[in-house]
Design a protein around this motif. Structure first.
Motif, PDB file in Angstrom:
ATOM      1  N   TRP A 146       5.160   9.077  16.109  1.00 35.64           N
ATOM      2  CA  TRP A 146       4.876   9.090  14.681  1.00 35.64           C
ATOM      3  C   TRP A 146       5.473   7.847  14.025  1.00 35.64           C
ATOM      4  CZ3 TRP A 146       8.532  12.009  17.073  1.00 35.64           C
ATOM      5  CH2 TRP A 146       9.843  11.966  16.593  1.00 35.64           C
ATOM      6  N   TYR A 147       4.909   7.491  12.887  1.00 32.30           N
ATOM      7  CA  TYR A 147       5.309   6.294  12.147  1.00 32.30           C
ATOM      8  C   TYR A 147       5.561   6.671  10.693  1.00 32.30           C
ATOM      9  CZ  TYR A 147       3.551   3.636  16.154  1.00 32.30           C
ATOM     10  OH  TYR A 147       3.344   3.137  17.407  1.00 32.30           O
TER      11      TYR A 147
ATOM     12  N   ASP B 100       2.682  13.100   1.486  1.00 31.19           N
ATOM     13  CA  ASP B 100       2.168  12.140   0.496  1.00 31.19           C
ATOM     14  C   ASP B 100       1.854  10.791   1.121  1.00 31.19           C
ATOM     15  OD1 ASP B 100       2.439  14.036  -1.565  1.00 31.19           O
ATOM     16  OD2 ASP B 100       4.547  13.494  -1.841  1.00 31.19           O
ATOM     17  N   ASP B 101       1.275  10.811   2.300  1.00 29.50           N
ATOM     18  CA  ASP B 101       0.833   9.605   3.008  1.00 29.50           C
ATOM     19  C   ASP B 101       1.989   8.706   3.435  1.00 29.50           C
ATOM     20  OD1 ASP B 101      -1.727  10.538   2.498  1.00 29.50           O
ATOM     21  OD2 ASP B 101      -1.977   9.278   0.726  1.00 29.50           O
ATOM     22  N   LYS B 102       3.166   9.269   3.570  1.00 26.05           N
ATOM     23  CA  LYS B 102       4.319   8.473   3.991  1.00 26.05           C
ATOM     24  C   LYS B 102       4.554   8.529   5.499  1.00 26.05           C
ATOM     25  CE  LYS B 102       6.970   8.746  -0.352  1.00 26.05           C
ATOM     26  NZ  LYS B 102       5.985   9.490  -1.142  1.00 26.05           N
ATOM     27  N   VAL B 103       3.870   9.437   6.184  1.00 26.22           N
ATOM     28  CA  VAL B 103       4.019   9.583   7.631  1.00 26.22           C
ATOM     29  C   VAL B 103       2.640   9.733   8.248  1.00 26.22           C
ATOM     30  CG1 VAL B 103       4.974  10.971   9.519  1.00 26.22           C
ATOM     31  CG2 VAL B 103       6.237  10.758   7.372  1.00 26.22           C
ATOM     32  N   PHE B 104       2.388   9.019   9.336  1.00 28.64           N
ATOM     33  CA  PHE B 104       1.222   9.399  10.138  1.00 28.64           C
ATOM     34  C   PHE B 104       1.707   9.664  11.552  1.00 28.64           C
ATOM     35  CE2 PHE B 104       0.699   4.922  11.578  1.00 28.64           C
ATOM     36  CZ  PHE B 104       0.267   5.108  12.883  1.00 28.64           C
ATOM     37  N   GLU B 105       1.160  10.708  12.152  1.00 30.24           N
ATOM     38  CA  GLU B 105       1.570  11.067  13.498  1.00 30.24           C
ATOM     39  C   GLU B 105       0.369  11.192  14.416  1.00 30.24           C
ATOM     40  OE1 GLU B 105       2.395  15.423  14.449  1.00 30.24           O
ATOM     41  OE2 GLU B 105       3.316  15.246  12.457  1.00 30.24           O
ATOM     42  N   ILE B 106       0.601  10.801  15.657  1.00 33.77           N
ATOM     43  CA  ILE B 106      -0.395  10.943  16.709  1.00 33.77           C
ATOM     44  C   ILE B 106      -0.200  12.328  17.313  1.00 33.77           C
ATOM     45  CG2 ILE B 106      -1.368   9.936  18.794  1.00 33.77           C
ATOM     46  CD1 ILE B 106      -1.343   8.085  16.346  1.00 33.77           C
ATOM     47  N   HIS B 107      -1.237  13.142  17.295  1.00 36.41           N
ATOM     48  CA  HIS B 107      -1.089  14.539  17.700  1.00 36.41           C
ATOM     49  C   HIS B 107      -0.743  14.672  19.178  1.00 36.41           C
ATOM     50  CE1 HIS B 107      -3.860  16.001  14.176  1.00 36.41           C
ATOM     51  NE2 HIS B 107      -2.900  15.175  13.782  1.00 36.41           N
TER      52      HIS B 107
ATOM     53  N   LYS C 199      -7.567  12.996   5.379  1.00 34.19           N
ATOM     54  CA  LYS C 199      -6.354  12.467   6.021  1.00 34.19           C
ATOM     55  C   LYS C 199      -6.289  12.780   7.511  1.00 34.19           C
ATOM     56  CE  LYS C 199      -3.868  12.722   1.654  1.00 34.19           C
ATOM     57  NZ  LYS C 199      -2.659  13.152   0.917  1.00 34.19           N
ATOM     58  N   GLN C 200      -7.429  13.001   8.131  1.00 36.33           N
ATOM     59  CA  GLN C 200      -7.520  13.251   9.565  1.00 36.33           C
ATOM     60  C   GLN C 200      -8.331  12.133  10.213  1.00 36.33           C
ATOM     61  OE1 GLN C 200      -6.115  16.109  11.117  1.00 36.33           O
ATOM     62  NE2 GLN C 200      -5.198  16.506   9.111  1.00 36.33           N
TER      63      GLN C 200
ATOM     64  N   LYS D 273       0.837  -1.195   0.000  1.00 34.37           N
ATOM     65  CA  LYS D 273       0.000   0.000   0.000  1.00 34.37           C
ATOM     66  C   LYS D 273       0.878   1.253   0.000  1.00 34.37           C
ATOM     67  CE  LYS D 273      -4.045  -2.182   0.665  1.00 34.37           C
ATOM     68  NZ  LYS D 273      -5.229  -2.058  -0.190  1.00 34.37           N
ATOM     69  N   SER D 274       0.486   2.238  -0.756  1.00 38.55           N
ATOM     70  CA  SER D 274       1.278   3.475  -0.805  1.00 38.55           C
ATOM     71  C   SER D 274       0.446   4.723  -0.541  1.00 38.55           C
ATOM     72  CB  SER D 274       1.959   3.603  -2.171  1.00 38.55           C
ATOM     73  OG  SER D 274       1.001   3.636  -3.208  1.00 38.55           O
ATOM     74  N   SER D 275      -0.848   4.545  -0.331  1.00 37.02           N
ATOM     75  CA  SER D 275      -1.712   5.684  -0.018  1.00 37.02           C
ATOM     76  C   SER D 275      -2.751   5.247   1.001  1.00 37.02           C
ATOM     77  CB  SER D 275      -2.398   6.217  -1.278  1.00 37.02           C
ATOM     78  OG  SER D 275      -3.237   5.232  -1.835  1.00 37.02           O
TER      79      SER D 275
END
Length: 491
Positions: free
Chosen positions: A214-215, A202-209, A177-178, A126-128
Motif C-alpha cells: 500500500w502507498y 479520503d483518497d490518501k491511501v491506495f492499496e493493492i489487494h 475508487k476501484q 493533487k489531493s484527490s
C-alpha cells in the motif's frame, strides 16, 4: 536508401538481441540440469526409472520452448526446478545484475515513461483521485493520467528493484475508487501481474489487494508519511505478519508472536521478557506465517519447552564436488559466521565429504546415529500452546518437530504446515548469464524415508474452530483467546 539502411541496422540489432537471449537461456538451462543432477541431495530419491522418463520429456519440451521464446527463460527454468517439488530448490531472478533495458522495442515488458521534476511537482499538489505522488516502505512513485480515458500509470521516482522513470503500475478505473491493476513485478522478471487496487481514507491511501502493498499520498513531512504508512491497517490483506509481540494476557498466560527465525530477534525478545514468561504457568507461542530461517535462532525458545531427553536425527550432507567447492569458496572469501568456531566446523565437514565424494556424510561433530538432546527442565511454563498454520515451513517445521517431543506442548491450528523440510541447508550460486541465481539444499533429513515432511507438513493436535485472521499486525484474535481458554481449562 537511408530508410532501408536504418531498417537493416535495426533488424540486425533485434536479431542479435534475440540470438543472445537464446544462447544465454540455453546455457542457463544446461547449467540448471547439471547442477540439480550433480549437487541436489534429493535427485536420486526423486528421479527413478519411472519418473526419469517424465523428466527427460520435460527437458526436451522446455528446450523447444526456449528456442521459440527465449525472453521467457525464467519461466522455463522455474518449470524445470518445480518438477522436483521442493520448496528449497528455486530459481531466483537476480534484480541487481540484470538491469532493465531502456529500449522498449527490444523489451516490451520493461516500459519506461520519462517524468521530470516539474511533472512531479504538479502531481504532488493533487489531493484527490489516484493521481499524485505516493510513498511506501519500498520507495516513491508518481501516478498520472494517460490520454486514454480512465487509465493511469505509476512511474518510479525511486523504488527498490526498479530504475527511475520505469513504469511499475497501470491502473484502469472500474468503479468508484476501484481499479483493475497491472504491476510489472521486479521479483518476477518484470512480467505483468494482474491485481485490483482501491483508494481509501479520503483518497490518501491506495492499496493493492491481497498483496501486502500500500502507498500513502506524500505530504510535506516524511515523518508523518512513514508513521501513516506503517500504522495503516489494510482493507484487503494477504495474510502476512511481520510484527513480533510479547505481552501478558493475564496472570496465568504469557503470549509470544514469533514471526521468523531469520535473525536473533526471537532470542532478544525472550531475554527481554524472561522473568515475565517464567512467572506464568501458561505460554502461547504464535508462529503463524513464520516460514523459517536458521535452527540457531530458535534454541532459546525451545529451551522453555523441554521436559525429557529425546533423539535428534539431524541431517546428512550430500558430498558432491559442487557442494564441497561451495564450502571451500566460503572459507576463501571469509563468508562464514561465528569466526574460528565456524571455520573449524566447515573444515571438519569438508574433510568428511572428500572421503566419500558422491555419498552422504554425517558431520563428524554431530554424532553417529542420532544425538540425545538434554536441557534444563523449568517449573514454568507448565503448558505451552503453539499456534501454527499452512505457511510454516523449513526451520519453523524443524522447531515444531522438536517442540512436539515436550510433554508441555500442544499444537493448535486448522491446517497442516507447508511441508518443506526433508532437504535443507540452502546455498545460492549465479547462473552463467548472471541474470538468475539457483538456490538448492545441501542436506537430506535422516528421518527419511520413514518419516517424510515434504508435502505433508506438521499437523495440529487441536483444530481451532475459527476462520483464519488475514492480517495480524500486533493484534490478538479469536485463535489466541481460544488457546488461552483451552490451556486454562486444563488446570
Amino acid at each position: 536508401m537511408i530508410s532501408k539502411l536504418i531498417l537493416s541496422v535495426l533488424g540486425i540489432g533485434i536479431i542479435g538481441s534475440i540470438s543472445a537471449q537464446h544462447n544465454d537461456c540455453v546455457s542457463d538451462f544446461n547449467y540448471l540440469i547439471y547442477k540439480i543432477r550433480s549437487d541436489y541431495p534429493g535427485y536420486y530419491d526423486k528421479v527413478t526409472a519411472k519418473t526419469g522418463k517424465d523428466l527427460a520429456q520435460l527437458e526436451l519440451k522446455l528446450k523447444s520452448k526456449i528456442v521459440e521464446n527465449p525472453d521467457s527463460c525464467w519461466t522455463y527454468l522455474n518449470e524445470y526446478a518445480s518438477w522436483f517439488n521442493d520448496g528449497h530448490l528455486n530459481v531466483i531472478y537476480n534484480r541487481i545484475v540484470d538491469k532493465p533495458a531502456t529500449d522498449n522495442s527490444l523489451n516490451p515488458k520493461r516500459k519506461f515513461e520519462l517524468i521530470n521534476s516539474d511533472c512531479i511537482s504538479t502531481l504532488a499538489k493533487k489531493s484527490s483521485t489516484i493521481e499524485g505522488v505516493w510513498i511506501s516502505n519500498r520507495g516513491e512513485i508518481a501516478i498520472k493520467k494517460t490520454p486514454d480515458q480512465d487509465k493511469y500509470i505509476g512511474i518510479v521516482i525511486q523504488h527498490e528493484g526498479y530504475e527511475p522513470n520505469q513504469v511499475i503500475f497501470e491502473f484502469l478505473l472500474q468503479g468508484d475508487k476501484q481499479f483493475s491493476t497491472v504491476k510489472y513485478s521486479s521479483a518476477n522478471n518484470f512480467e505483468p501481474e494482474t491485481h485490483k487496487a482501491s483508494l481509501h481514507l479520503d483518497d490518501k491511501v491506495f492499496e493493492i489487494h491481497n498483496a501486502d502493498e500500500w502507498y500513502v499520498r506524500k505530504s510535506v513531512s516524511i515523518v508523518f508519511d512513514n508513521a501513516f504508512h506503517d500504522s495503516y491497517l489494510m482493507q484487503y490483506p494477504c495474510g502476512l505478519n511481520f510484527y513480533p509481540v510479547a505481552t501478558n494476557l493475564d496472570d496465568s498466560t504469557y503470549f509470544l508472536r514469533i514471526t521468523s527465525f531469520m535473525n536473533d530477534q526471537t532470542e532478544q525478545l525472550i531475554r527481554q521478557h524472561w522473568k515475565e514468561i517464567m512467572a506464568r504457568p501458561n505460554l502461547i507461542i504464535d508462529i503463524r506465517n513464520n516460514s523459517g530461517g536458521l535452527d540457531d535462532y530458535y534454541q532459546l525458545l525451545l529451551s522453555l519447552l523441554y521436559t525429557n531427553p529425546y533423539i535428534m536425527k539431524g541431517v546428512e550432507w550430500y558430498a558432491s564436488e559442487g557442494n564441497i567447492l561451495n564450502w571451500e569458496q566460503a572459507l576463501n572469501t571469509g563468508d562464514v559466521r561465528n569466526g574460528d568456531e565456524s571455520i573449524k566446523w566447515i573444515n571438519e565437514l569438508i574433510l568428511a565429504m572428500k572421503k566419500d565424494v558422491g555419498g552422504f556424510v554425517i558431520h563428524p561433530m554431530m554424532g553417529g546415529d542420532g544425538s540425545v538432546h538434554k536441557d534444563t527442565i523449568y517449573q514454568y511454563p507448565k503448558r505451552v500452546g503453539i499456534i501454527i498454520n499452512e505457511k510454516n515451513a523449513s526451520a519453523a517445521e524443524a522447531f515444531l518437530l522438536e517442540a512436539k517431543e515436550s510433554k508441555k506442548v500442544i499444537l493448535f491450528g486448522n491446517r497442516n504446515t507447508r511441508g518443506v523440510l526433508d532437504y535443507s541447508n540452502c546455498v545460492t550460486e549465479p547462473f552463467p548469464s548472471g541474470k538468475f541465481e539457483l538456490r538448492w539444499p545441501m542436506t537430506r533429513s535422516r528421518r527419511l524415508p520413514e518419516h517424510p515432511i515434504d508435502d505433508i507438513g506438521v499437523a495440529p493436535d487441536v483444530i481451532i474452530p475459527y476462520k483464519k485472521t488475514m492480517q495480524l499486525y500486533d493484534r490478538l484474535d479469536e485463535w489466541v483467546y481460544f488457546v488461552r481458554e483451552y490451556l486454562e481449562l486444563l488446570n
